[in-house]
Design a protein around this motif. Structure first.
Motif, PDB file in Angstrom:
ATOM      1  N   GLU A  91       0.808  -1.211   0.000  1.00 27.47           N
ATOM      2  CA  GLU A  91       0.000   0.000   0.000  1.00 27.47           C
ATOM      3  C   GLU A  91       0.845   1.267   0.000  1.00 27.47           C
ATOM      4  N   GLY A  92       2.105   1.148   0.382  1.00 23.84           N
ATOM      5  CA  GLY A  92       2.987   2.305   0.329  1.00 23.84           C
ATOM      6  C   GLY A  92       3.115   2.875  -1.076  1.00 23.84           C
ATOM      7  N   LEU A  93       2.903   2.035  -2.099  1.00 25.67           N
ATOM      8  CA  LEU A  93       2.955   2.536  -3.471  1.00 25.67           C
ATOM      9  C   LEU A  93       1.834   3.530  -3.730  1.00 25.67           C
ATOM     10  N   PHE A  94       0.662   3.315  -3.099  1.00 22.24           N
ATOM     11  CA  PHE A  94      -0.425   4.287  -3.250  1.00 22.24           C
ATOM     12  C   PHE A  94      -0.044   5.620  -2.601  1.00 22.24           C
ATOM     13  N   ASP A  95       0.592   5.538  -1.446  1.00 24.59           N
ATOM     14  CA  ASP A  95       0.986   6.755  -0.747  1.00 24.59           C
ATOM     15  C   ASP A  95       1.998   7.561  -1.556  1.00 24.59           C
ATOM     16  N   ALA A  96       2.759   6.886  -2.411  1.00 31.97           N
ATOM     17  CA  ALA A  96       3.761   7.569  -3.230  1.00 31.97           C
ATOM     18  C   ALA A  96       3.169   8.163  -4.504  1.00 31.97           C
TER      19      ALA A  96
END
Length: 375
Positions: A179-184
């Motif tokens: 989900e960190g990819l969404f935050d980026a």
């Protein structure tokens, strides 16, 4: 074995049910699936409004549709994961842009072999076809019932490039993707829920069918002797495998050199739909009885591709499928080379990149044997 597992699971009983007012071909109950899902509470409603603002109602509707479809899928003995996209028009009306569910477990009738790269999100997007290009992505909310895996996240990255800025994740307790990819992603708004109905459904499925769940996230261990034999064959015969592929085509090949499935890159005719890239499509067509970790993917880029090829040429969704299912090798034909970014991402998950230099597409004498329709 995985083959036996799929054969037994494909025989699950199924009867008709209802999603909202329309008949549902998945649900094994005669009642509305919405009755099985918990209604959103006031805190959840407030979260939609806080995060999504004017798109809050579209987010609620997308989440409702995805939850209902996932419940139907679970009640039919299939993986209870779904995705939905809803667009808010200028007049405030809502339109369903996409709806799909996990297709790993085959339907019991017909020639369905399952489509392992169809998760809830990728199923919904693949089914859109060329409609993908007509979606007003900035005014659309995509909802998924479970935290997206790397394949689905990479696919949604393409939607983000088209303007998608709103995502709803119903629960992340059963599985948590990157989900960190969404935050980026610039400007991305994510509603993160903890839907107990979805968590219970997913956890019950994983307990009852642990091998199906492990296969769905690429966690069925490969047989090392098979992988070793496959890699030897790929290094020795990769040129022949790629010679049997047309430009823009990918094929899934086992350790015996048998072509299990192949597909063309249809993104151009589908307005850039990422799930129509060659590799993710071929891996899906290989069927759910195949452990992709014991296979190689042969890929010949489109003739228009030049220079060191990156993720755009291979496809974000195809990269994500390789990161999730981890085929033993990617054999690249057509004299192509990969840029460092794509090669490193593949190698980081254990996919060996093999360059089949000197393979002439369409030449005679290809040694791979086909046992499935070509894409």
């Amino acid at each position: 074995s995985l083959q036996l597992l799929i054969s037994c699971r494909a025989g699950a009983p199924r009867t008709a049910g209802v999603v909202r007012a329309a008949p549902c071909r998945l649900c094994s109950t005669a009642r509305s699936c919405s009755m099985a899902s918990a209604a959103a509470g006031p805190d959840e409603d407030a979260l939609f409004t806080q995060v999504l603002g004017p798109l809050a109602e579209a987010g609620r509707e997308a989440c409702r549709l995805a939850v209902e479809r996932a419940m139907c899928s679970g009640e039919a003995g299939r993986v209870p994961i779904a995705g939905a996209a809803v667009t808010r028009a200028a007049d405030g009306s809502l339109k369903v842009a996409a709806l799909g569910h996990n297709h790993r477990i085959p339907e019991p009738d017909g020639e369905d072999r399952g489509y392992p790269t169809d998760h809830g999100e990728t199923s919904a997007i693949r089914a859109m076809g060329a409609d993908w290009g007509a979606v007003d992505w900035p005014n659309t909310v995509f909802a998924t019932t479970l935290s997206p895996c790397v394949m689905c996240t990479r696919t949604l990255q393409v939607a983000h490039a088209r303007g998608l800025r709103s995502i709803v994740i119903a629960e992340s307790q059963s599985f948590k993707g990157p989900e960190g990819l969404f935050d980026a992603m610039s400007g991305m708004r994510v509603v993160r829920l903890t839907r107990p109905d979805m968590a219970r459904q997913m956890q019950a499925f994983a307990r009852r069918y642990p091998c199906d769940w492990a296969a769905d996230i690429g966690e069925i261990p490969p047989r090392q002797a098979v992988v070793a034999r496959l890699l030897l064959a790929a290094r020795a015969e990769g040129g022949s495998w790629c010679a049997a592929c047309k430009p823009g085509e990918a094929a899934v090949i086992d350790a015996d050199g048998t072509v299990l499935a192949s597909a063309s890159d249809d993104r151009a005719s589908a307005c850039g739909n990422p799930c129509r890239a060659a590799a993710i499509a071929a891996m899906g067509r290989a069927g759910s009885s195949v452990n992709l970790r014991e296979c190689a993917v042969a890929w010949v880029p489109l003739a228009t591709s030049t220079g060191a090829l990156g993720v755009d040429a291979f496809g974000d969704a195809s990269l994500g499928a390789c990161e999730l299912f981890r085929p033993a090798a990617l054999v690249v034909g057509g004299g192509a080379r990969l840029d460092e970014g794509l090669a490193c991402k593949l190698q980081a998950v254990g996919v060996e990149v093999i360059f089949a230099h000197g393979s002439a597409q369409g030449s005679a004498g290809a040694r791979a044997r086909s046992r499935s329709p070509r894409g």
